[in-house]
Design a protein around this motif. Structure first.
Motif, PDB file in Angstrom:
ATOM      1  N   ASP A  14       4.693  68.978 160.133  1.00 47.34           N
ATOM      2  CA  ASP A  14       4.500  70.262 160.828  1.00 47.34           C
ATOM      3  C   ASP A  14       3.661  69.975 162.065  1.00 47.34           C
ATOM      4  O   ASP A  14       2.459  69.719 161.945  1.00 47.34           O
ATOM      5  CB  ASP A  14       3.790  71.257 159.889  1.00 47.34           C
ATOM      6  CG  ASP A  14       3.296  72.499 160.618  1.00 47.34           C
ATOM      7  OD1 ASP A  14       3.596  72.672 161.822  1.00 47.34           O
ATOM      8  OD2 ASP A  14       2.592  73.312 159.980  1.00 47.34           O
ATOM      9  N   SER A  15       4.294  70.037 163.233  1.00 47.51           N
ATOM     10  CA  SER A  15       3.570  69.688 164.472  1.00 47.51           C
ATOM     11  C   SER A  15       2.331  70.553 164.678  1.00 47.51           C
ATOM     12  O   SER A  15       1.370  70.117 165.309  1.00 47.51           O
ATOM     13  CB  SER A  15       4.501  69.801 165.678  1.00 47.51           C
ATOM     14  OG  SER A  15       5.106  71.082 165.705  1.00 47.51           O
ATOM     15  N   GLY A  16       2.335  71.776 164.120  1.00 42.51           N
ATOM     16  CA  GLY A  16       1.194  72.675 164.290  1.00 42.51           C
ATOM     17  C   GLY A  16       0.015  72.320 163.400  1.00 42.51           C
ATOM     18  O   GLY A  16      -1.075  72.879 163.543  1.00 42.51           O
ATOM     19  N   ALA A  44       9.479  70.860 164.809  1.00 45.30           N
ATOM     20  CA  ALA A  44       8.735  71.406 165.942  1.00 45.30           C
ATOM     21  C   ALA A  44       8.325  72.784 165.454  1.00 45.30           C
ATOM     22  O   ALA A  44       9.174  73.658 165.239  1.00 45.30           O
ATOM     23  CB  ALA A  44       9.629  71.491 167.175  1.00 45.30           C
ATOM     24  N   GLN A  45       7.053  72.993 165.217  1.00 44.48           N
ATOM     25  CA  GLN A  45       6.595  74.190 164.503  1.00 44.48           C
ATOM     26  C   GLN A  45       5.243  74.619 165.046  1.00 44.48           C
ATOM     27  O   GLN A  45       4.415  73.794 165.428  1.00 44.48           O
ATOM     28  CB  GLN A  45       6.502  73.828 163.006  1.00 44.48           C
ATOM     29  CG  GLN A  45       6.233  74.968 162.092  1.00 44.48           C
ATOM     30  CD  GLN A  45       6.350  74.616 160.587  1.00 44.48           C
ATOM     31  OE1 GLN A  45       6.020  75.434 159.756  1.00 44.48           O
ATOM     32  NE2 GLN A  45       6.816  73.447 160.227  1.00 44.48           N
ATOM     33  N   ASN A  46       5.013  75.925 165.045  1.00 40.58           N
ATOM     34  CA  ASN A  46       3.692  76.441 165.435  1.00 40.58           C
ATOM     35  C   ASN A  46       3.408  77.714 164.653  1.00 40.58           C
ATOM     36  O   ASN A  46       4.059  77.960 163.625  1.00 40.58           O
ATOM     37  CB  ASN A  46       3.618  76.645 166.954  1.00 40.58           C
ATOM     38  CG  ASN A  46       4.731  77.561 167.455  1.00 40.58           C
ATOM     39  OD1 ASN A  46       5.267  78.368 166.697  1.00 40.58           O
ATOM     40  ND2 ASN A  46       5.081  77.432 168.732  1.00 40.58           N
ATOM     41  N   SER A  47       2.466  78.511 165.134  1.00 39.85           N
ATOM     42  CA  SER A  47       2.073  79.709 164.375  1.00 39.85           C
ATOM     43  C   SER A  47       3.159  80.785 164.406  1.00 39.85           C
ATOM     44  O   SER A  47       3.103  81.755 163.664  1.00 39.85           O
ATOM     45  CB  SER A  47       0.771  80.268 164.940  1.00 39.85           C
ATOM     46  OG  SER A  47       1.007  80.842 166.214  1.00 39.85           O
ATOM     47  N   GLN A  51      10.716  75.818 165.517  1.00 39.31           N
ATOM     48  CA  GLN A  51      11.610  75.819 166.683  1.00 39.31           C
ATOM     49  C   GLN A  51      12.690  74.739 166.593  1.00 39.31           C
ATOM     50  O   GLN A  51      13.676  74.781 167.308  1.00 39.31           O
ATOM     51  CB  GLN A  51      10.790  75.633 167.972  1.00 39.31           C
ATOM     52  CG  GLN A  51       9.929  76.840 168.340  1.00 39.31           C
ATOM     53  CD  GLN A  51       8.601  76.892 167.598  1.00 39.31           C
ATOM     54  OE1 GLN A  51       7.943  75.871 167.406  1.00 39.31           O
ATOM     55  NE2 GLN A  51       8.205  78.069 167.163  1.00 39.31           N
ATOM     56  N   HIS A 211      -0.776  80.178 156.634  1.00 41.58           N
ATOM     57  CA  HIS A 211       0.197  79.109 156.847  1.00 41.58           C
ATOM     58  C   HIS A 211      -0.260  77.857 156.089  1.00 41.58           C
ATOM     59  O   HIS A 211      -1.376  77.387 156.282  1.00 41.58           O
ATOM     60  CB  HIS A 211       0.289  78.820 158.356  1.00 41.58           C
ATOM     61  CG  HIS A 211       1.301  77.777 158.701  1.00 41.58           C
ATOM     62  ND1 HIS A 211       2.623  77.851 158.321  1.00 41.58           N
ATOM     63  CD2 HIS A 211       1.191  76.627 159.398  1.00 41.58           C
ATOM     64  CE1 HIS A 211       3.277  76.797 158.775  1.00 41.58           C
ATOM     65  NE2 HIS A 211       2.420  76.026 159.428  1.00 41.58           N
ATOM     66  N   LEU A 252      -4.986  80.876 165.203  1.00 45.72           N
ATOM     67  CA  LEU A 252      -4.554  79.722 166.002  1.00 45.72           C
ATOM     68  C   LEU A 252      -3.193  80.097 166.550  1.00 45.72           C
ATOM     69  O   LEU A 252      -2.321  80.496 165.778  1.00 45.72           O
ATOM     70  CB  LEU A 252      -4.442  78.506 165.082  1.00 45.72           C
ATOM     71  CG  LEU A 252      -4.577  77.120 165.694  1.00 45.72           C
ATOM     72  CD1 LEU A 252      -5.992  76.875 166.201  1.00 45.72           C
ATOM     73  CD2 LEU A 252      -4.233  76.056 164.657  1.00 45.72           C
ATOM     74  N   GLY A 253      -2.982  80.013 167.845  1.00 42.54           N
ATOM     75  CA  GLY A 253      -1.718  80.465 168.413  1.00 42.54           C
ATOM     76  C   GLY A 253      -1.617  81.979 168.295  1.00 42.54           C
ATOM     77  O   GLY A 253      -2.583  82.662 167.945  1.00 42.54           O
TER      78      GLY A 253
END
Ligand code: ATP
Ligand code: MP5
Length: 269
Positions: A14-16, A44-47, A51, A211, A252-253
């Motif tokens: 998880d890139s995040g 490719a991941q975030n809050s 993606q 998360h 975060l984000g």
């Protein structure tokens, strides 16, 4: 010289930094163990969500696993995102040769609803992966997907556990985090081997920074098993750790923030 217990995660990146491999390694460190990883997929991941996701070839998964197990050795293994039927079958085959306790978190979808496992992999999870588990830790959506049992009330978790145990894990830890408020007392999970029953109950924290809760619980469980706890002891300790991490979860984000894996060092908020 002190050598910490060795714990291996077989999961996606998880890139995040909140879930997957990153959550697992942070949890393993926080619980005093040496974390190691077999990466199955890169996200490719975030809050806000996932993606993109790219799976590794089975050969790369097998090679990472052999590198770790043949030289360093493992005191416990945890599995998370396995992405496809091929990787589920590959990992199940590798785990069949391991004597250490295995925690299988049958990750299906992310918090945002992004698929992390192909629907075509469900048969291999049912037929091969779950039987390698000392403890399987499905959430309620994964229970429904794997067994058809729909949990709406706390008491339904018994039927969910019985259905999961049919696939061969020694213990089932049914996570009730997704039970709607009013249908459970706090955040409740059920651990059972079909004979003993342990209800793990914690306060509910609705701060939305959740998360990585599932990954964190399963990794904490593996870390405690590596340290020699029994399954009920390890599950109680893991629940306490994830509850504290959730209480300390931070923004975060622009979306769902992570739980705080370092909450014990930073102190309770
Ligand atoms: N809002 C909450 N407050 C307190 N504990 C929670 C909350 N949500 C989940 N938990 C706990 O966190 C752990 C993970 O449960 P959950 O059901 O969320 O798993 P999961 O669905 O695999 O995780 P995720 O939702 O991150 O994918 C369980 O011990 C659960 O009881
Ligand atoms: C690579 C990866 N693995 C697992 C999860 C599930 O995370 P959660 O613990 O929030 O269910 C995730 N979002 N990404």
């Amino acid at each position: 010289m002190h050598t910490p217990p060795r714990v291996l995660t077989v999961a996606g990146s998880d890139s995040g930094g909140g879930a997957g491999i990153q959550a697992d390694l942070k949890t393993m460190l926080a619980l005093g163990t040496h974390g190691m990883s077999v990466v199955t997929a890169v996200t490719a991941q975030n809050s806000l969500g996932v993606q993109g996701a790219w799976e590794l070839p089975a050969e790369a998964v097998r090679a990472q696993f052999r590198s770790v197990v043949d030289d360093i050795g493992v005191d416990a293994v945890k599995t998370g995102m396995l992405s496809s039927a091929v990787l589920v079958e590959t990992v199940a085959e590798l785990l069949a040769g391991v004597r250490a306790p295995v925690v299988v978190d049958p990750v299906g979808v992310s918090k945002h609803g992004d698929a992390l496992l192909a629907p075509t992999a469900l048969d291999a999870v049912r037929g091969a992966l779950l039987a390698t588990a000392t403890v399987a830790t499905p959430n309620l959506d994964e229970v429904a997907q794997l067994t058809g049992v729909r949990v709406e009330e706390e008491a339904d978790m018994r039927r969910a556990a019985a259905a999961i145990l049919e696939f061969g894990p020694r213990w089932a830890l049914i996570k009730g985090g997704h039970l709607a408020a009013g249908h459970a007392e706090g955040a409740v999970d059920l651990l059972t081997d079909g004979t003993e029953e342990h209800w793990l109950r914690g306060p509910r924290h609705d701060n939305r920074h959740t998360h990585g809760t599932g990954c964190t619980l399963a990794s904490a469980l593996a870390a405690r098993l590596a340290k020699g706890d029994t399954v009920p002891q390890a599950a109680a300790a893991a629940k306490e750790y994830v509850t504290g991490a959730l209480a300390a979860g931070f923004r975060l984000g622009a979306g769902i923030g992570p739980v705080d894996h370092g909450w014990r060092r930073r102190g309770t908020p």
